[in-house]
Design an enzyme around this catalytic site. Structure first.
Site, PDB file in Angstrom:
ATOM      1  N   THR A 140       0.836  -1.204   0.000  1.00  0.00           N
ATOM      2  CA  THR A 140       0.000   0.000   0.000  1.00  0.00           C
ATOM      3  C   THR A 140       0.865   1.246   0.000  1.00  0.00           C
ATOM      4  OG1 THR A 140      -1.576  -1.165   1.384  1.00  0.00           O
ATOM      5  CG2 THR A 140      -1.732   1.245   1.357  1.00  0.00           C
ATOM      6  N   ARG A 198     -12.756  -8.899  -0.754  1.00  0.00           N
ATOM      7  CA  ARG A 198     -11.947  -8.831   0.477  1.00  0.00           C
ATOM      8  C   ARG A 198     -11.466  -7.389   0.714  1.00  0.00           C
ATOM      9  NH1 ARG A 198      -6.523  -6.943   1.396  1.00  0.00           N
ATOM     10  NH2 ARG A 198      -5.699  -7.965   3.242  1.00  0.00           N
ATOM     11  N   THR A 231       1.206  -0.310   6.276  1.00  0.00           N
ATOM     12  CA  THR A 231       1.285  -1.150   5.081  1.00  0.00           C
ATOM     13  C   THR A 231       1.678  -2.557   5.526  1.00  0.00           C
ATOM     14  OG1 THR A 231       2.457  -1.496   2.990  1.00  0.00           O
ATOM     15  CG2 THR A 231       3.661  -0.307   4.676  1.00  0.00           C
ATOM     16  N   GLY A 232       1.232  -3.542   4.782  1.00  0.00           N
ATOM     17  CA  GLY A 232       1.534  -4.918   5.155  1.00  0.00           C
ATOM     18  C   GLY A 232       0.281  -5.770   5.133  1.00  0.00           C
TER      19      GLY A 232
HETATM   20  N1  GLY Z   1      -2.264  -3.556   3.453  1.00  0.00           N
HETATM   21  C1  GLY Z   1      -2.957  -3.886   2.288  1.00  0.00           C
HETATM   22  C2  GLY Z   1      -3.946  -4.937   2.441  1.00  0.00           C
HETATM   23  O1  GLY Z   1      -3.858  -5.772   3.334  1.00  0.00           O
HETATM   24  O2  GLY Z   1      -4.853  -4.985   1.636  1.00  0.00           O
END
Ligand code: GLY
Length: 310
Positions: free
Chosen positions: A148, A176, A199-200
């Site tokens: 992200t 999702r 992010t992650g």
């Molecule tokens: N951090 C991005 C996601 O899990 O969609």
């Protein structure tokens, strides 16, 4: 003048454009949208916008959010198809009095009503990767070296904002949603304190509402210390509960333009510029007692990171 921080090397080019806007006296939201659009528009980045990798059905679904630190207004879109710049849609939603977080068809129709043009987001390169990987569907995991884009900006009036944009996990289930569009998880900002963005692995980040946690910690801690405490403590909790903590990285900036970052992975890059500075690419490193330090990325680092993110 202004200051910013954004996740991953991919933010470098957009950060330069954003700092130019801030130096020309433009407000924080214009700079932030410019930075994120630069990545959304670039077909080479496989985890954001046009050219992002698709879900299990071969469809690109984008998540994005915008938050204003002065009035705490927030807009988000989830599982948005066929719209290239979800950050602009999220920004418009933050201006609405209600219906601030839209997903799927509703988000798409809102974007069309606002004049956005539909476009096919699946690039030829991403389609090929999808076709190759579908045959060996593995555990879903965060991207290596990119993911992200999450960004915090403060302008010369002290107005802060935060924004995110992602195509989410590659081969995710249709519909999702991860952390990126969720206020408090993927992003949070309050101009009286500062902002943070994550992010992650969204499924883990959401469990700790980590961006909100970092902003609250910044009431009494530096951005760097707040990121360390939040990520490190929460990773330990996940390890106890699940035997492992999946990828979590956070960037943060306070309302003075001081910044910090922390991660539970080895390869986390980000782009930052304090007030009056040019944006630079940094690498997060863990030092003694897990305290973070940041090194300027060398040419070799950048070549290695570019190979991962493209
Ligand atoms: N951090 C991005 C996601 O899990 O969609």
């Amino acid at each position: 003048m202004g200051a910013l921080i954004a996740t991953w090397l991919m933010a470098e080019n957009g950060a330069k454009k954003a700092i130019d806007l801030l130096n020309a006296g433009k407000p924080s939201h214009k700079a932030l949208i410019e930075l994120i659009k630069d990545i959304e528009d670039d077909v080479h980045y496989k985890s954001v916008g046009y050219g992002g990798l698709p879900n299990r059905e071969g469809v690109v679904e984008l998540d994005s959010a915008f938050m204003d630190g002065d009035d705490l207004s927030y807009g988000g879109v989830g599982a948005l198809k066929n719209i290239k710049n979800p950050i602009e849609v999220a920004y418009l939603l933050s201006k609405e009095k209600a219906n601030n977080f839209l997903v799927g068809q509703g988000a798409y129709e809102y974007a069309l009503d606002k004049g956005f043009k539909p476009c096919d987001l699946l690039s030829a390169a991403s389609k090929k990767i999808y076709e190759d990987e579908m045959s060996k569907l593995d555990d879903l995991k965060a991207y290596d070296g990119h993911d992200t884009v999450g960004c915090i900006v403060v302008d010369d009036k002290g107005k802060m904002c935060a924004g995110t944009s992602t195509s989410g996990l590659f081969l995710k289930h249709a519909g999702r949603l991860g952390d990126s569009a969720l206020i408090g998880s993927g992003l949070y900002v309050d101009s009286a304190i500062g902002g943070a963005s994550a992010t992650g692995m969204g499924e883990d980040i959401m469990k700790g509402c980590l961006s909100y946690e970092v902003v609250m910690l910044m009431r009494t801690m530096s951005p760097s210390e707040a990121c360390r405490v939040a990520v490190s403590n929460f990773s330990k909790k996940l390890e106890k509960l699940y035997g492992q903590a999946r990828d979590i990285s956070i960037v943060a900036m306070n309302n003075k333009g001081q910044w910090g970052a922390y991660s539970n992975i080895d390869t986390f890059s980000f782009v930052a510029a304090g007030y009056g500075e040019e944006p630079k690419v940094y690498l997060f490193k863990k030092g003694k007692d897990d305290h973070p330090f940041y090194t300027l990325a060398t040419k070799d680092d950048i070549a290695r990171l570019q190979a991962l993110q493209r």
